[in-house]
Design an enzyme around this catalytic site. Sequence first.
Site, PDB file in Angstrom:
ATOM      1  N   VAL A 137     -44.281  24.140  20.287  1.00 46.30           N
ATOM      2  CA  VAL A 137     -43.511  23.990  19.007  1.00 46.30           C
ATOM      3  C   VAL A 137     -44.080  22.615  18.986  1.00 46.30           C
ATOM      4  CG1 VAL A 137     -42.152  24.282  17.503  1.00 46.30           C
ATOM      5  CG2 VAL A 137     -42.526  25.970  19.375  1.00 46.30           C
ATOM      6  N   HIS A 195     -72.311  19.190  10.494  1.00 45.36           N
ATOM      7  CA  HIS A 195     -70.556  19.814  11.508  1.00 45.36           C
ATOM      8  C   HIS A 195     -70.660  20.864  12.154  1.00 45.36           C
ATOM      9  CE1 HIS A 195     -68.421  20.434   8.055  1.00 45.36           C
ATOM     10  NE2 HIS A 195     -67.672  21.189   9.169  1.00 45.36           N
TER      11      HIS A 195
END
Length: 478
Positions: free
Chosen positions: A14, A133
């Site tokens: 987390v 990209h």
Amino acid sequence: MATPDPEPEEKYKVINDPIHGLIKLHPLLIKIIDTPQFQRLRHIKQLGGVCFVYPGATHSRFEHSIGTGYLAGKLAENLRSSQPKLEITDEDILCVKIAGLCHDLGHGPFSHLFDGCFLPKTKKSEEKKNWKHEQGSCDMFDHLVRSNKLEPVMKEYGLKEKDMTFIKEMFFGPLDTKRNTDQKWPYNGREEKKAFLYDIVSNKRSGVDVDKFDYLLRDSYYLGIKTNFDYHRFMKFAKVFEVEGMTRKYICNRDKEVNNMYDLFQTRHSLHRRAYQHKVTQIIQHMIAEAFLKADDHINIKGSDGGIFTLSTAINDMVAYTKLTDSVFEQILNSYNEELAEARKILEDIVSRKIPKFVGETRPRAPIEDRERLITDWKAELSGHLPEGEPEDFEVLVARMDYGMDDEDPVEKFPFYSKFNVNVAKFITGDQATRMGTTRFSEELVRVYYKKADDMRGYLTAKERLDEWWETFLDSQE
């Protein structure tokens, strides 16, 4: 292959994100994040040279990618929960999360400056003249999986070869460009009945996707600019339905959320105007790109099999490209190499704020034709009114801003459903002036800068002459 049992909680991680709060990460996502290829994104600024104008805009592609992966999973999970008949699997959701996480792996130094301003001007990457990209993200994802031996790990979580294809297709589009997309389903990762999954990370049709949700909210936060768009409302009302006049099911939203969608694109336009293409941002990014061009032949990056690559050719080798980050700015700035003297001087001018002085700008009434010739004429005209003036004393840049789809209204390409008919969605139509106060969704700005920033007399002369020149130019467009 059967889906493995859920991982125990201790294998999850987390993190605390300033935009989304606590984000719970699947163990496979953690393994991807903990690779050199993904960690590289810590050292690539999300907004490139904008930080030289907005001091807070120093956030990176790293946190944006994590945020996009989180939102991608959240939207997919919401759809599965509200519409079980969609048959969204655990593997689908995991792939969607990975696609969101890895969609920006291919960004180069200073993000869009690299593939938008620098690469198009180089000759060495002529074979990849249109390289973007997204192509780099595909190449880097393959390199990440292969070099970190993640194939067997992915198989443990139920992912197959077609899932690897699916992940890349979600941010790149169809990988097989030779297929006839007008006649058949262009994707290999998922069948046509799950077309809606391709709308989540990078929506090629309308531009409404979680990538945009995250970067607009994140950029606004770090820029200190408020936004009205509420992605929580989008998530709440997102459904998958058949769309009138279309053969596939798409992600739709409630008709009452039309204004929220306009807030999304208005936020995008506002950030381009106020930050991404701010008049000072634009000239600084131009200067950085010029410095990179002058340094291109003199920066050596070791790639695979001992090969040596430059700034522009590193895109051809992912080992070399992994080493290419924003740090190249400091590498040039602090170098003693005489071959980098010109590039170094440009960057020294940036950090000491010796940048060209903004003279003025205008909005053409129509798209500019033969831009290069016009810019050359403007420079010659302005310099001709200055003592010992030269065309090279001026820089003329064009900024284009829109709502994401050139001159079209992107919201008209997104389907909405009514609570009175939750089976079929429709595209909105009508008088856009009543919704937006405008029928134009794009504009160009022509900007002029004077490079001799200390020459106030020359600057004032140029500014006076420029005002006259604008009037003549705009009259010629009528």
